[in-house]
Motif scaffolding. Structure first.
Motif, mmCIF file in Angstrom:
data_model
loop_
_atom_site.group_PDB
_atom_site.id
_atom_site.type_symbol
_atom_site.label_atom_id
_atom_site.label_comp_id
_atom_site.label_asym_id
_atom_site.label_seq_id
_atom_site.Cartn_x
_atom_site.Cartn_y
_atom_site.Cartn_z
ATOM 1 N N TRP A 76 -0.717 6.474 -8.012
ATOM 2 C CA TRP A 76 -1.387 5.500 -7.649
ATOM 3 C C TRP A 76 -2.783 5.794 -7.027
ATOM 4 O O TRP A 76 -2.862 6.627 -6.200
ATOM 5 N N CYS A 77 -3.487 4.612 -6.650
ATOM 6 C CA CYS A 77 -4.913 4.667 -6.120
ATOM 7 C C CYS A 77 -4.501 4.778 -4.539
ATOM 8 O O CYS A 77 -5.183 5.375 -3.893
ATOM 9 N N HIS A 78 -3.778 3.999 -3.892
ATOM 10 C CA HIS A 78 -3.509 3.603 -2.374
ATOM 11 C C HIS A 78 -2.123 4.046 -2.058
ATOM 12 O O HIS A 78 -1.483 2.685 -1.477
ATOM 13 N N PRO A 79 -1.223 4.889 -2.308
ATOM 14 C CA PRO A 79 -0.005 4.748 -1.627
ATOM 15 C C PRO A 79 -0.167 5.017 -0.113
ATOM 16 O O PRO A 79 -1.055 5.632 0.504
ATOM 17 N N SER A 80 0.851 4.317 0.546
ATOM 18 C CA SER A 80 0.720 4.172 1.976
ATOM 19 C C SER A 80 1.298 5.598 2.458
ATOM 20 O O SER A 80 1.746 6.272 1.704
ATOM 21 N N PRO A 81 0.790 5.709 3.807
ATOM 22 C CA PRO A 81 1.653 7.001 4.470
ATOM 23 C C PRO A 81 3.013 6.893 4.262
ATOM 24 O O PRO A 81 3.649 8.098 3.950
ATOM 25 N N SER A 82 3.695 5.844 4.377
ATOM 26 C CA SER A 82 5.242 5.855 4.309
ATOM 27 C C SER A 82 5.634 6.250 2.695
ATOM 28 O O SER A 82 6.455 7.160 2.548
ATOM 29 N N LEU A 145 17.171 -0.925 8.359
ATOM 30 C CA LEU A 145 16.260 0.323 8.887
ATOM 31 C C LEU A 145 14.684 0.007 8.134
ATOM 32 O O LEU A 145 14.895 -0.616 7.040
ATOM 33 N N LEU A 146 13.542 0.479 8.743
ATOM 34 C CA LEU A 146 13.514 0.791 10.192
ATOM 35 C C LEU A 146 12.774 -0.436 10.914
ATOM 36 O O LEU A 146 12.294 -1.070 10.091
ATOM 37 N N ALA A 147 12.984 -0.402 12.071
ATOM 38 C CA ALA A 147 12.489 -1.606 12.812
ATOM 39 C C ALA A 147 11.301 -2.058 12.884
ATOM 40 O O ALA A 147 10.887 -3.357 12.678
ATOM 41 N N ASN A 148 10.414 -1.002 12.852
ATOM 42 C CA ASN A 148 8.850 -1.245 12.896
ATOM 43 C C ASN A 148 8.378 -1.315 11.353
ATOM 44 O O ASN A 148 6.835 -1.265 11.486
ATOM 45 N N THR A 149 8.972 -1.113 10.349
ATOM 46 C CA THR A 149 8.368 -0.908 8.938
ATOM 47 C C THR A 149 9.291 -1.986 8.266
ATOM 48 O O THR A 149 8.457 -3.195 8.152
ATOM 49 N N CYS A 150 10.095 -1.479 7.587
ATOM 50 C CA CYS A 150 10.964 -2.659 6.704
ATOM 51 C C CYS A 150 11.256 -3.788 7.298
ATOM 52 O O CYS A 150 11.226 -4.825 6.590
ATOM 53 N N ILE A 151 11.825 -3.642 8.455
ATOM 54 C CA ILE A 151 12.370 -4.755 8.985
ATOM 55 C C ILE A 151 11.269 -5.901 9.353
ATOM 56 O O ILE A 151 11.308 -7.033 9.042
ATOM 57 N N GLU A 152 10.475 -5.358 10.099
ATOM 58 C CA GLU A 152 9.213 -6.107 10.383
ATOM 59 C C GLU A 152 8.449 -6.662 9.436
ATOM 60 O O GLU A 152 8.148 -7.853 9.557
#
Length: 208
Positions: A76-82, A145-152
């Motif tokens: 991938w060109c731009h995988p996220s930190p997660s 899960l997680l509150a501030n990533t996939c949930i949000e």
């Protein structure tokens, strides 16, 4: 936020990423969420919600993360930190115990299992919106899960698509309390229509 009346025919529970790696002892991510999860009573709250929505006739929809496989993200060109963490840690690996459903939260007959999401949002590049609209769902209650990533990310996307969005603040967890605070006290009120506790949500469900 005003009290919401949830109608079974138009409400869905979106159960995000209930994998062993997140929720079970021995899971790869569990040690990092354990403190927050145990303090809010995450597992017991998820069990209560899971049973209550089924008794009330509410549609249950599983919103699973991509189960890691060799080669994922590497070109991938731009995988996220997660995504880089998943690539390095092999979280939710396909064919492994960590990528299986937690035994208390396995899909049942009549449940919907959406296509796996590659990023944080359960809607992006999946059939989740299509599945909900085909069932005339207007209200979504989002847990997991997680509150501030996939949930949000899933909840924000749902709002953009026109759904009524409820967050259940003690039916999720995060790596840090600061992330929980941001998800429910700072960010959530800017897009969610209702932010409630498990008890408040259960009180608002239609009776079986």
């Amino acid at each position: 936020m005003s009290r919401v009346a949830y109608e079974a025919r138009s409400t869905a529970l979106l159960f995000v990423d209930p994998f062993n790696d997140f929720l079970s002892e021995g899971g790869k991510v569990w040690p990092f969420v354990k403190d927050v999860a145990e303090e809010v009573g995450l597992l017991e709250n998820l069990r209560r919600i899971n049973g209550a929505v089924r008794d009330a006739g509410v549609q249950v929809v599983y919103v699973p993360h991509r189960r890691w496989q060799p080669g994922d993200y590497q070109c991938w060109c731009h995988p996220s930190p997660s995504q880089r963490k998943i690539m390095d840690g092999h979280h939710f690996a396909k064919g492994e115990w960590g990528g299986e459903w937690h035994p208390d939260f396995t899909p049942q007959r009549g449940d919907v299992v959406a296509l796996e999401h590659w990023g944080s949002s359960g809607f992006a590049n999946t059939d989740l919106d299509f599945q909900l609209k085909q069932r005339r769902i207007t209200h979504v209650v989002i847990v997991g899960l997680l509150a501030n990533t996939c949930i949000e990310a899933t909840a924000r996307y749902a709002t953009e698509l026109g759904y009524h969005v409820t967050l259940v603040k003690d039916a999720t967890a995060a790596l840090k309390w600061e992330a929980m605070h941001a998800a429910h006290e700072l960010n959530g009120p800017t897009y969610a229509h209702s932010i409630v506790s498990t008890c408040e949500f259960l009180d608002a469900l239609p009776k079986a």
